[in-house]
Motif scaffolding. Sequence first.
Motif, short mmCIF file in Angstrom:
data_model
loop_
_atom_site.label_atom_id
_atom_site.label_comp_id
_atom_site.label_asym_id
_atom_site.label_seq_id
_atom_site.Cartn_x
_atom_site.Cartn_y
_atom_site.Cartn_z
N PRO A 62 18.52 3.24 8.34
CA PRO A 62 18.85 4.65 8.79
C PRO A 62 19.99 4.87 9.47
CG PRO A 62 17.33 3.83 10.26
CD PRO A 62 17.71 2.50 9.38
N ARG A 63 20.87 6.09 9.01
CA ARG A 63 22.30 6.16 9.89
C ARG A 63 22.33 7.46 9.96
NH1 ARG A 63 28.25 4.44 8.54
NH2 ARG A 63 28.58 6.65 7.66
N LYS A 64 22.75 8.15 11.33
CA LYS A 64 22.73 9.71 11.56
C LYS A 64 24.25 9.63 10.92
CE LYS A 64 22.03 13.23 14.80
NZ LYS A 64 21.89 13.48 16.14
N GLU A 65 24.43 10.58 10.01
CA GLU A 65 25.79 11.35 9.72
C GLU A 65 25.92 12.77 9.58
OE1 GLU A 65 26.25 9.73 5.28
OE2 GLU A 65 26.09 7.94 6.53
N ASP A 66 27.18 13.23 9.27
CA ASP A 66 27.33 14.58 8.90
C ASP A 66 27.54 14.71 7.65
OD1 ASP A 66 30.01 14.10 8.46
OD2 ASP A 66 30.76 15.17 10.25
N TYR A 78 18.50 11.87 1.91
CA TYR A 78 18.48 12.82 3.25
C TYR A 78 18.13 14.25 2.68
CZ TYR A 78 23.39 14.25 1.42
OH TYR A 78 24.15 14.62 0.53
N VAL A 92 30.07 9.27 11.08
CA VAL A 92 28.89 9.14 12.19
C VAL A 92 29.36 9.69 13.75
CG1 VAL A 92 27.90 7.30 10.85
CG2 VAL A 92 29.59 6.80 12.31
N GLU A 93 28.43 9.73 14.53
CA GLU A 93 28.98 10.07 16.11
C GLU A 93 29.85 9.12 16.48
OE1 GLU A 93 25.44 12.18 18.73
OE2 GLU A 93 24.81 10.63 17.51
N ALA A 122 24.86 17.39 11.08
CA ALA A 122 24.30 16.04 10.95
C ALA A 122 22.93 15.75 10.47
CB ALA A 122 24.61 15.24 12.32
N SER A 123 22.41 14.73 9.95
CA SER A 123 20.99 14.40 9.54
C SER A 123 20.94 12.92 9.33
CB SER A 123 20.63 15.22 8.43
OG SER A 123 21.12 14.87 7.18
N ILE A 124 19.81 12.61 9.42
CA ILE A 124 19.34 11.11 9.16
C ILE A 124 19.50 10.84 7.78
CG2 ILE A 124 17.62 9.15 9.47
CD1 ILE A 124 19.00 9.96 11.92
#
Length: 131
Positions: free
Chosen positions: A45-49, A89, A54-55, A65-67
């Motif tokens: 999993p990676r949180k990205e816009d 996503y 990514v942050e 942003a979402s996972i």
Amino acid sequence: SFMSLEATLNKIQNNPLYKKSCSIHKQYQFHQFQQDGKIMNGQVPRKEDINGLVEGDPGFDASTASIVLYNFKNGVLHSEPENEPAVQYRGHIEYWNNGLITKVVDYVKEVEESWENGVPVKIIENMNKGK
């Protein structure tokens, strides 16, 4: 006729349907991913816009942003088990086979794309019309 990877990527990226594709992960085709020197496998999993940032990246947009769930096999994006998307996503799924996209479905944009050999061969828009 053997083409270099660079020539192949150039040809793919100049394809009009490739340019039109709604996949923001298409540039990851042919790419082998590693983390801490190890080839990636399994679900990550990676949180990205909305732009795949990514942050901590310059220009990261937290409001979009979402996972994103990625599936890797031998370092490349791969759908496994068979019906499990390689990229997913909210409202968007992508099926990949050994580092190449085979199908993209975006429920928000109502688009379905069929891919072969690294390029879309068919893009269906307004896929929910007439259903």
